[in-house]
Structure formats: C-alpha cells, structure tokens
Design a protein around this motif. Structure first.
Motif, mmCIF file in Angstrom:
data_model
loop_
_atom_site.group_PDB
_atom_site.id
_atom_site.type_symbol
_atom_site.label_atom_id
_atom_site.label_comp_id
_atom_site.label_asym_id
_atom_site.label_seq_id
_atom_site.Cartn_x
_atom_site.Cartn_y
_atom_site.Cartn_z
ATOM 1 N N VAL A 1 -65.942 20.029 130.606
ATOM 2 C CA VAL A 1 -66.602 18.895 131.271
ATOM 3 C C VAL A 1 -65.477 19.613 132.499
ATOM 4 C CG1 VAL A 1 -66.249 16.476 131.931
ATOM 5 C CG2 VAL A 1 -66.098 17.574 129.522
ATOM 6 N N PRO A 2 -67.480 20.036 133.930
ATOM 7 C CA PRO A 2 -66.537 20.098 134.858
ATOM 8 C C PRO A 2 -65.451 19.140 135.895
ATOM 9 C CG PRO A 2 -69.339 20.340 134.673
ATOM 10 C CD PRO A 2 -68.284 19.656 133.743
ATOM 11 N N VAL A 3 -64.753 19.419 136.469
ATOM 12 C CA VAL A 3 -63.855 18.494 136.868
ATOM 13 C C VAL A 3 -63.641 19.017 138.121
ATOM 14 C CG1 VAL A 3 -61.825 18.236 136.728
ATOM 15 C CG2 VAL A 3 -62.049 18.888 135.418
ATOM 16 N N ASP A 4 -64.416 17.751 138.815
ATOM 17 C CA ASP A 4 -63.518 17.591 141.215
ATOM 18 C C ASP A 4 -62.725 17.301 140.940
ATOM 19 O OD1 ASP A 4 -66.877 17.897 141.317
ATOM 20 O OD2 ASP A 4 -66.553 16.527 140.188
ATOM 21 N N GLN A 5 -61.997 17.109 140.422
ATOM 22 C CA GLN A 5 -59.996 16.423 141.149
ATOM 23 C C GLN A 5 -59.460 16.195 139.973
ATOM 24 O OE1 GLN A 5 -59.239 13.917 144.750
ATOM 25 N NE2 GLN A 5 -58.405 12.296 143.013
#
Lengths: 171, 419
Positions: free
Chosen positions: B284-288
């Motif tokens: 799952v792509p993570v921004d922070q």
C-alpha cells in the motif's frame, strides 16, 4: 402539535471523541466561543447547525472512546443536548458527562427502538421518553450518581460540601 | 498496616494502601493523588475552573505538573496566548512547568521520576495509563476531574476489576512490544476492558520502554489502568514498596497470549483494535511515515529505525517525520549517532512533543494520504483530513515502509540490536 418535541439523533457503535469533536477544532485551537460549531464535523457535518436544545443523542456500544478531552462533551452541552442514550459508554467520557451534568443512560434495548429523526418528549427528572402514544423508561442511575446529579455535577457537590460524594461515609 | 492485602490485585493493593483500608473491585474510594499531570491543551480549562469555581484552591502545588507538549511550539496566536497564560499561572503558583521542547507529558513525568511504584497519578490525557509501566495507578481524566484533583489533592474511583494478561512463549525476531500491545487490544477489543485494570504478566524481561508501550495502549481496550508488575531488571532504579507484590489474586478473567505465534502487525483504519498482520497490506503506497509519540518515540525506537535505515535513503514519494518523545531522548540520540544516521537517510525532525498525533500541526495529513505511524490512534480524521488513512505499526515496520515507499516488512529478522 404545539408542545416542544425533541429530536433523536442516532449514531452507530464506537463513536469516538475525534468524531464528537475533532482535535483540530479544540477550543484551544479555534477559541472558546466557536468550537461547538464543529461537533461531529467529519461524521455528520449538518449536525451542529441543525441540532436544537433538548435533542437526544442515541448511540451504540462504547460511546465516547478515545481521548479524555472534556471539550468534546462540553461542545454537546453548549449545543444544549438533553441526554445521551447508548448501549455502553467509554470510561473517561462517562465521567466527563457526569462532571458536566449531561444525563447519560446505558439502555441497550431502548437504543434499538429509537430511530434517527424520531420526535420525542423527555424530561430527565421523570426518567421517561415519550414517542407519540408510546413511552419508554430510562434506567435509574446508581446512588452515587444520583447524589451527584441531584447537586448538578461532581464539581457542584464538591463546592457545596468540600468533599466528594460518599467521602467520610466510605471509610 | 492494620488491614490484609492477601488475594488482592495490583490495582486493589494500591487503592487499599492509599485509602487506608482493604478495598475490592466495585468499592468506591477517595484517595490522595501523588501527581496530577496537565497538558497545554487542557490547562486553560483547568485554570478557569480553579479560578472561577474552586476559589483558587491548590492543595499541593508541588504535586502538579503542567506540560506544554500537545501543540509545541505554538501553531497560532490562539494557542500562543493560552500557553502564555499557562506559564504565568504555573510560575505564580509554584507548579512544575515543562515548557516547549522538553517533551511529551508521559515521557517527561517518567524521566523526572514524577511517577513511582505504588503512586496514584492522574493526567489530563487518556494515555496516562502509561504510568502503570512503573507500577503506578495511572489514569486519564477530563478537565473537571483534573481541576478537582488539583484543588483537593484527592480524587474518587470505583475500584476496577482486573483482566490478567499472561504472556507465554518467547517472541519471534521482529515482533516488538508494539505488536504485543496491539495484540492485547485486538484480543480484548476496544471496549473489552472498559472500567477495568489490565495486569500484564510474563513481562519480567521487558525493558522500561517496552512496558511503557504496553501500558500506554491499555486505554485502547477501554481500561482505567494498565499495570505491569514491578518485577525484573527494568525497575532496578526504583524503590518498590513491599506491598506492591503479585499475589494469587481474584482476577475477573485471565487471557493467555502465546508470544511465539505473533507476527509484526498493523492497526488498520479506522479503529485501533482492527489489527492485522503486516502481510495483508504489503505494498500500500505510503505518503508519510511518523515515528514518535508516547507510544514509540523513545531512544530504543529511534535506534531501531536507524538500524534499518543505516546507509540507505527513504523512498522519494515518502516523507519520514521523526519526533523524539523528549529532549533527553533527542540528546541521547544525537550523542550516539542515531540522529546523524536518520538525517543521512532523509528523515525530518520535529521538536520533542506530541507532533501531528492528534492532527493539529507539524505533519497533518491531506485527503487521500496514507500514513504509517508509531502512534496510538487511527480514528477517522485523527491526524488531519477525515479522508486520510493511518496505519499504526512498530518503529521497525515504519522504517521498512519509509524505505519501500509502501507498507513493508523489515528485510532481516534480527534487526534492532538488543531489542
């Protein structure tokens, strides 16, 4: 009908303190006079504008889980919420409701019967919710809580007696 | 002692000794409070109640601590103004004041030895269950309860029933105190320990930091207190009273958890008890990524992150925000090179304090963003936008996710040195 009715606002299980008042809208952040306008801002944005004094909130299990922020129930008090009826309450929040003098009732069966948008008639002292011809009894609070609510709040009790309910009698 | 403590739980023992009689679950007690902790966001309400409702009464100012940590440094004029008032009030009344940058209330109180085995500590923050890590009856309360405790030096409690958690087996490499704490919340559920005390047994080898992580999350199962028995090396520096002993007590329930069966876990939006293996959400792509808070912002947490990031770079799409739990943690992490390692890997540091945990400043989330956080709550809107998602994890999983730019497991199972 001429008499004043109170609206039921029905919520689900696990309504947390960030739902009731998101942390970014704390009085500390937006000011003491404004913060109640953000009650349920994420979950039900129309709530704060549409709610009327005396209205009743109905919730499922574990109402008020999360933060100790008293300003969450304080926002509801400022909006004039008449009572909260839930299947169960989270501990810190329940104490906060008691301290602010917002009547809180644990009544799982009643929660199932009340619907969002119902118009009811209710008075805390009477302990009954009327909906049309129907009437539902609210559970009686334990003695300790009764002593507190009779004075208005734990704070009012302490101010009057300089002790906590039961203190002295307990030991 | 003229009363018998035999067969009592830790919570019953503390409240018995503090109230001077043998009490059991269900009894109501009024007890002296050894320390009252008030955070900056609640202090204005407490001060108003003290002034307007309680005639300015402050029974024991030396037992009161104000900590400026929830929005520190101030994010706007409203906050700055109230914090100014909090400082002035503390100085005027000789209340302990821990100002901007000293750190998160709970970390500071434990570092300053303002929570001790057998004490009653109440705090204006729900994660005050953390004081159970040193054997103190610690619990969170709202502004009115806190103001009454400051004024009277006392508070009232219903003596809680006790849920005993019994850890068995040894933990596999890669399973941290955070995973264990989340497993307890998963098993009990968010209201499984409402009004109760959780006692964590089988924790003799747990470090102080690990005990803090465990006790910190007790409130996420609804508990009033989370007590770790004061047994083991971690409490070596504390004076533990003889009466704070573990006994054959009457527990409401005992829940056994086999540590050998645990895996690194995530608490998935929007509830803390929604705990799943990291494997279920890989990629799952993570921004922070946020490493910090009273749950996991200590030196061992920062070191664990550094061990994984050493000589590598955080993924381009991901921001790694690190906020040490206290100035002491920051100083130690500078001294041992941890901070240099993390900076070289692309981490950004914030002032010791709560940071964006409750969505007020220093890293709030935009709609659609995903954050892997070492904090303690993933409620909708907790860290900013209600359309953002927060996955709670250990520092190790947070570090691996920062490297990958997506939810990931650490590569080597033996990371983290002496953890």
């Amino acid at each position: 009908m001429s008499e004043c009715l109170q609206r039921i606002w029905r919520f689900g299980d696990s309504i947390n303190t960030d739902d009731i008042l998101p942390g970014k809208y704390a009085p500390f952040m937006v000011g003491e006079t404004e913060f109640q306008r953000y009650a349920f801002a994420h979950l039900r944005p129309e709530f704060a504008a549409d709610v009327r004094p005396g209205d009743i909130l109905v919730g499922g299990r574990n109402w008020g889980l999360g933060s100790s922020r008293e300003y969450a129930p304080q926002a509801l008090k400022k909006l004039g919420i008449g009572a909260i009826i839930a299947k169960s309450f989270a501990r810190i929040h329940y104490r906060n409701l008691l301290n602010l003098g917002i009547p809180a009732f644990e009544a799982p069966e009643l929660v199932e019967l009340l619907q969002d948008g119902d118009n009811v008639r209710y008075e805390w002292a009477e302990g009954i919710v009327h909906r049309g011809a129907e009437s539902f009894s609210l559970p009686k609070p334990p003695l300790f809580l009764h002593e507190v609510l009779a004075e208005g709040s734990v704070l009012a009790y302490y101010k009057k007696y300089k002790k906590f309910p039961g203190e002295g009698r307990l030991s | 002692m003229t009363y018998d403590l035999k067969g009592l739980t830790l919570a019953e023992r503390i409240l018995s000794v503090r109230s001077g009689r043998r009490v059991k679950a269900g009894d109501l007690v009024v007890v002296p409070v050894d320390q009252v902790m008030v955070v900056d966001s609640i202090a204005p309400s407490v001060i108003r109640l003290l002034k307007e409702e309680l005639a300015g009464e402050i029974r024991y100012p030396e037992r009161v601590s104000f900590v400026i940590d929830h929005v520190a440094p101030a994010a706007n004029v409203e906050v700055a103004t109230t914090q100014k008032q909090v400082r002035e009030f503390a100085r005027e009344h000789q209340i302990n004041l821990f100002d901007v940058g000293r750190g998160i209330c709970h970390q500071v109180l434990i570092e300053e030895r303002l929570a001790q085995p057998g004490w009653v500590v109440v705090g204006s923050d729900s994660h005050s269950t953390i004081y159970g890590a040193v054997g103190a009856f610690g619990t969170g309360m709202g502004a009115t309860d806190i103001a009454l405790a400051v004024a009277s030096g006392r508070t009232w409690f219903r003596v809680p029933e006790t849920v005993r958690i019994l850890f068995k087996g040894s933990r596999p490499a890669g399973v941290t105190a955070k995973d264990i704490a989340l497993e307890v919340v998963r098993v009990l559920t968010a209201d499984g320990a409402t009004y109760a005390s959780i006692e964590y047994h089988g924790t003799e080898t747990f470090s102080l930091s690990e005990r803090m992580t465990l006790a910190n999350l007790a409130v996420e199962a609804g508990a009033k207190v989370g007590l770790v028995p004061t047994v083991g090396e971690a409490l070596g520096a504390y004076e533990v009273p003889d009466w704070l002993a573990v006994d054959e007590a009457s527990y409401e329930t005992t829940v056994e958890i086999d540590l050998s069966g645990l895996r690194p876990s995530l608490s998935v939006p929007f509830f803390v008890d929604n705990v799943h293996p990291v494997e279920n959400h890989l990629g799952v792509p993570v921004d922070q990524v946020f490493v910090g808070t009273c749950t996991n912002g200590r030196l061992d947490d920062l070191r664990a992150v550094a061990a994984i990031l050493e000589g590598r770079r955080v993924a381009e799409r991901t921001r790694l925000l690190i906020i040490p739990a206290s100035s002491t943690v920051l100083e130690q992490a500078v001294a041992d090179g941890t901070v240099a390692t993390l900076l070289a890997a692309g981490a950004v540091f914030g002032t010791p304090g709560c940071g964006p945990c409750m969505g007020r400043h220093m890293g709030v989330l935009a709609p659609g963003e995903v954050c892997v956080s070492t904090s303690n709550r993933n409620f909708m809107g907790r860290m900013g936008s209600p359309e953002a998602k927060i996955f709670l994890a250990s520092p190790e999983v947070a570090a691996a996710s920062a490297l990958a730019g997506a939810i990931a497991l650490p590569e080597t199972p033996s990371f983290g040195g002496d953890r």
